[in-house]
Design an enzyme around this catalytic site. Structure first.
Site, PDB file in Angstrom:
ATOM      1  N   HIS A 252      84.686  33.435  61.762  1.00  0.00           N
ATOM      2  CA  HIS A 252      85.964  33.638  61.069  1.00  0.00           C
ATOM      3  C   HIS A 252      86.123  32.698  59.870  1.00  0.00           C
ATOM      4  O   HIS A 252      86.983  32.911  59.020  1.00  0.00           O
ATOM      5  CB  HIS A 252      87.149  33.506  62.041  1.00  0.00           C
ATOM      6  CG  HIS A 252      87.501  32.099  62.429  1.00  0.00           C
ATOM      7  ND1 HIS A 252      86.996  31.489  63.557  1.00  0.00           N
ATOM      8  CD2 HIS A 252      88.315  31.187  61.847  1.00  0.00           C
ATOM      9  CE1 HIS A 252      87.499  30.258  63.656  1.00  0.00           C
ATOM     10  NE2 HIS A 252      88.301  30.056  62.627  1.00  0.00           N
ATOM     11  N   ASP A 312      82.254  35.292  67.773  1.00  0.00           N
ATOM     12  CA  ASP A 312      82.724  34.524  66.611  1.00  0.00           C
ATOM     13  C   ASP A 312      81.734  33.425  66.202  1.00  0.00           C
ATOM     14  O   ASP A 312      82.126  32.315  65.907  1.00  0.00           O
ATOM     15  CB  ASP A 312      84.107  33.912  66.886  1.00  0.00           C
ATOM     16  CG  ASP A 312      84.746  33.280  65.643  1.00  0.00           C
ATOM     17  OD1 ASP A 312      84.723  33.916  64.588  1.00  0.00           O
ATOM     18  OD2 ASP A 312      85.236  32.146  65.749  1.00  0.00           O
ATOM     19  N   SER A 391      87.872  24.464  63.101  1.00  0.00           N
ATOM     20  CA  SER A 391      87.210  25.737  63.388  1.00  0.00           C
ATOM     21  C   SER A 391      85.716  25.650  63.158  1.00  0.00           C
ATOM     22  O   SER A 391      85.258  25.110  62.149  1.00  0.00           O
ATOM     23  CB  SER A 391      87.789  26.845  62.506  1.00  0.00           C
ATOM     24  OG  SER A 391      89.093  27.166  62.900  1.00  0.00           O
TER      25      SER A 391
END
Length: 987
Positions: A252, A312, A391
């Site tokens: 992402h 992901d 992230s």
């Protein structure tokens, strides 16, 4: 013994590994302009539009709810290259230097992406803060990428300078094209508040919680992706153990960029930051800036917008390998599906230094068994959690192996430090990413990359692939002059590379005959300095010698080559201007022969051969100098140069003489041709005017008009070709408030109206005002080039157009030494001391001393305008004979009258399409006559006919709606005084 210079040149493996504290993989060093002491004051400047930070932060808060990457900058696409913008300077030896300044209003940082980047051998590229507090580079041909693209890290400044040095041997081969400027609105610097932007509960990786993870932490980095967003990730080992620099992160982080292993794998615009951590547990101490650039997406979970159930993951292969220059680590992994019992997340929340979050549970399987979920523990120094920027960071199990990478939180509404015990971390499973989801494509899974030989191994330990420990030698200074003394002294730095700590034994080998050497400490522990003294030089015969300073350690020998050579004092050789030169520019550039072994050059300019009246002088490090301010025109000057050395100065050179050219002052009015220009809200409208004449500026006036739904939003700037920018007016600083519309006004340093205190509301009165910053800042610069008017709208919601603007610039112009003989006819009304247009360019040159009628000769110029030095008593009359450089003309005599009043005549708007406001200022009671003529001298409009007026301001509405397009003369007569202004009528 004569003067001798000793210079040091360091050889050995350690040289290229010596990186400055703030560096990408680069050669280090300082920009050429620093070395040559070249100023950045007159660089061309390009500016990005101001940004709406509040709106961006609101978007960021919404993005956080959608688990999008952490954004810190706004991107501005541009197309700037070394051939279409900036300034090139050719150095005396033929090498070239290109420079450009970039300004992002209010930026905390600036970083750049390059759509084309290719440097030849010897080319050196730097980026530095305009105040020279921070430097990136030098980048060289070693940084060329197969993609032809490049990215550079952050410079923590709102003003940066780009500098490219190109040797003469490779002239024209360099390619540098900036495709994006990123305006950083969140901090990203160790000296700024951004370093502590993470929540207060976060735990630095060097607190006690990280004691058992000091090796694994070296695998973790944060990265800038395409200049605007940041994420975290981890270097990961592979089963083959070949140290391929693979980097595991989250898909992402790249999805919104359209990046994909199959369709768009190139990430040239990525910059990684390694070892970005506090030295201890506290939020204090310096943080190293160690970066690499460039990567390729070799695998990721699914294409953009694809299977949402995927894990992901994204796997990069780095273009620049950090193992070659930094102390990093390749983390081990476990793709068996065993979560372990407890572990840590090592990450970079909110741009901050490296943090460690601890959990003590068995991760649970969530989201279709594609993700691990954990909750974090309170630990002795806080309750670290993940935040935006974390992230992609790795989750390590209790065996110190990666088992996943951070997605964020599927439950939404992350409490972070406000309620850390309930802050979940959801990590894409490495065991799911290993085989991918419903795919046979190697670019959709990890196993083909992390087990390239298909051994079936799914769990391995990490590996240290960094460069072997080593040391290097550095000398300070790198060169020195013996100055006839008996000894010279150096500081020898013994620098540590990697974890090298063994003792190094120093020695001097191959000294000149009779010379001696001694070290203050020997042997020495790395990361310490030693004083080296080379002595007994008075007994060394003159000549050139080479010897070495060597360091011997457990990894081998590192050496320094030292040159010792004689310097015989000698006078400088002058090149330009040559002796007896005439018509030399008042902004003359002096050139003389370069001399080896000197530190600088002294230069003097005088108006007498004995140099008792020195009018300009300097000390420079290069054999050239452009005088500033300009020398006096039509004057004989003398100049000389001498060499400056450590041990004193050489004799002055022989003196040469030259004569500067003659200057006359002329005024030029130019009208914009690229209008109208839109002024959208929250942006900057730009319009330009070109001047092809060259001259030294003495006065600048500007007038602008436009339409706008709220003109108080506007700020006006004028920028010269040299890059000087003057703030004309921020209407918010005036008494004009509320919803005032449109604008039509001018700026003149000599106006009697102050813009800030006396602005008329509405702002369409056509007056000239004293600007907020004086236009005299342009005085002394060259007229020639592009002038730019910038109209900034600093609020949202309103807009308008810049309809037109004009510049009146007076400058000292060079007059040819060739005389003018025939005469020119002048038509129209009698000339005045103010301004009068002629059929050829005319300029005054002479003096009338008394009230008697005398003759004055005018030389070629643009207008009849009496200059300083033309003297006459007020109220007197005289006859002028007009001459010009055109053949077959006859002499014309016309009457001129001098001023007795001080009046003012202003027109606005100008140019106009239908109406213009004529303002007349009367200083004392006088009959007033106001008329309009065309360029053939015909009367086309009578506004006032011998009307007796008291002192004061008078306004007349001039209707030109029926006038043909063209230039007209508005003539004012107050008693014996005449004023004239040009009016442009456009349809």
């Amino acid at each position: 013994m004569t003067n001798r210079t000793i210079s040091l040149i360091f050889l050995g493996l350690g040289l290229l590994l010596a990186l400055p504290a703030h560096a990408q993989i680069s050669l280090g060093g300082i920009p050429k302009s620093f070395e040559l002491d070249l100023s950045d004051d007159n660089l061309p400047i390009v500016a990005t539009q101001p940004i709406n930070i509040d709106a961006l932060l609101l978007e960021d808060s919404l993005d956080a709810l959608s688990n999008l990457p952490y954004r810190f900058a706004q991107a501005f696409p541009v197309s700037y290259n070394i051939n279409n913008i900036g300034t090139w300077t050719t150095l005396p030896n033929g090498d070239r230097l290109w420079k450009l300044q970039i300004h992002c209003p209010g930026a905390k940082s600036i970083n750049l992406l390059y759509d084309q980047f290719n440097l030849p051998p010897g080319g050196l590229y730097y980026i530095y803060a305009a105040d020279r507090s921070e430097v990136l580079g030098a980048f060289s041909h070693h940084n060329n990428k197969a993609s032809g693209k490049f990215a550079t890290g952050l410079v923590n400044s709102a003003n940066i300078v780009l500098e490219y040095f190109e040797p003469a041997a490779v002239a024209g081969q360099g390619i540098i094209s900036v495709g994006q400027i990123s305006h950083g609105y969140r901090s990203f610097d160790q000296n700024s508040e951004g370093l502590d932007d993470a929540g207060p509960c976060q735990v630095n990786v060097n607190c006690s919680e990280g004691a058992d993870w000091q090796i694994q932490k070296k695998a973790v980095a944060r990265y800038l992706i395409n200049g605007t967003q940041v994420c975290s990730g981890t270097l990961i080992n592979n089963v083959r153990g070949d140290c391929t620099p693979y980097f595991l992160t989250a898909e992402h982080c790249i999805d919104g960029r359209g990046l994909d292993a199959v369709t768009n794998p190139d990430i040239s615009g990525i910059v990684f930051y390694w070892n970005y951590e506090r030295p201890g547990c506290a939020n204090s101490g310096n943080v190293p800036i160690e970066t690499t650039a460039g990567a390729t997406v070799v695998a990721n979970a699914d294409p953009p917008g694809g299977d949402a159930s995927a894990s992901d993951f994204a796997l990069f292969e780095l273009v620049e390998d950090p193992n070659e220059v930094y102390e990093v680590y390749m983390a081990g992994f476990d793709a068996t599906g065993d979560p372990g019992n407890g572990g840590v997340g090592i990450h970079h929340p909110a741009l901050d230094a490296k943090k460690i979050a601890t959990h003590s549970i068995i991760p649970t399987s969530v989201e279709g068994d594609n993700y691990w979920r954990i909750y974090w523990d309170a630990t002795p120094n806080g309750h670290s959690v993940t935040e935006g920027g974390s992230s992609g960071s790795g989750l390590f199990n209790d065996n110190k192996r990666l088992i996943g990478q951070l997605f964020g939180g599927f439950l939404g509404g992350q409490p972070n430090c406000s309620d850390p015990a309930n802050d979940e971390g959801d990590y894409g499973k490495l065991s799911v990413s290993w085989d991918g989801t419903n795919t046979n494509d190697p670019k959709r899974r990890l196993r083909d990359w992390l087990d390239p030989d298909n051994t079936g191994t799914k769990a391995i330990n990490g590996a240290n692939c960094s460069v072997d420990p080593d040391f290097e030698l550095v000398a300070i200074p790198a060169a020195t002059n013996s100055c006839g003394g008996n000894s010279v002294t150096y500081t020898i730095q013994v620098n540590q590379i990697g974890s090298f700590t063994d003792l190094v034994t120093l020695s001097a080998i191959g000294l000149p005959p009779n010379a001696t050497s001694s070290f203050s400490t020997n042997p020495v522990t790395p990361n310490n300095n030693v004083t080296l003294i080379i002595g007994n030089l008075n007994n060394v015969p003159d000549g050139t010698y080479t010897f070495q300073v060597s360091g011997n350690g457990s990894v081998g020998t590192r050496s320094v080559t030292v040159d010792l050579f004689d310097i015989v004092p000698n006078p400088a050789v002058l090149i330009s201007p040559s002796n007896g030169a005439i018509d030399v520019s008042t902004l003359v550039t002096f050139i003389w022969a370069a001399e080896s072994g000197v530190d600088a050059y002294d230069v003097q300019v005088a108006t007498d051969v004995g140099f008792s009246n020195v009018i300009a002088s300097t000390t420079v490090t290069t054999p050239t100098w452009e005088v500033s301010p300009a020398l006096a025109p039509n004057t004989q000057h003398y100049w000389r140069v001498r060499h400056v050395r450590d041990c004193g100065s050489d004799p002055w050179s022989p003196t040469l003489t030259f004569t500067t050219n003659e200057l006359v002052n002329q005024c030029f009015t130019q009208i914009s041709t690229d209008v109208p220009v839109p002024i959208p809200s929250k942006t900057i409208a730009v319009s330009t005017i070109q001047y092809t004449e060259s001259g030294i500026i003495t006065d600048v006036n500007v007038f602008a008009q436009g339409e706008h739904t709220r003109s108080r939003d506007l700020i006006f700037f004028l920028q010269s070709p040299a890059g000087t920018q003057v703030k004309l007016l921020d209407i918010d600083d005036t008494p004009c408030i509320g919803g005032i519309r449109d604008f039509a006004f001018g700026f003149d340093d000599q106006s009697t109206f102050d813009a800030v205190t006396e602005m008329s509301c509405p702002t369409t009165d056509g007056r000239y005002y004293v600007p907020q910053e004086m236009l005299s800042a342009f005085n002394g610069e060259d007229l020639m080039g592009t002038w730019t008017l910038l109209v900034e709208d600093d609020r949202s919601g309103r807009s308008g157009d810049l309809l037109d603007w004009q510049l009146e610039i007076c400058a000292d112009i060079v007059v040819s030494s060739v005389g003018c003989s025939p005469t020119v006819n002048v038509t129209g009304n009698p000339i005045t001391v103010d301004l009068y247009s002629a059929s050829n360019s005319i300029q005054s040159n002479g003096t009338v001393q008394t009230t008697g009628n005398q003759t004055v000769i005018f030389e070629a110029g643009n207008f009849i305008q009496l200059n300083p030095g033309f003297q006459v008593l007020p109220g007197s009359n005289f006859v002028a004979r007009i001459e010009a450089c055109t053949a077959n003309a006859t002499e014309t005599e016309i009457e001129a009258r001098t001023q007795t009043l001080v009046s003012d005549l202003r027109l606005a708007p100008n140019p106009t399409t239908d109406h213009t406001l004529v303002q007349v200022r009367v200083s004392q009671q006088s009959p007033l006559q106001l008329e309009v003529y065309d360029l053939n001298g015909r009367l086309v409009k009578q506004l006032a006919q011998q009307v007796q007026q008291e002192a004061g301001d008078y306004f007349y509405d001039l209707d030109v709606s029926q006038f043909p397009t063209g230039i007209y003369i508005v003539a004012l007569r107050l008693g014996d005084e005449v004023k004239m202004k040009k009016l442009s009528v456009v349809k």
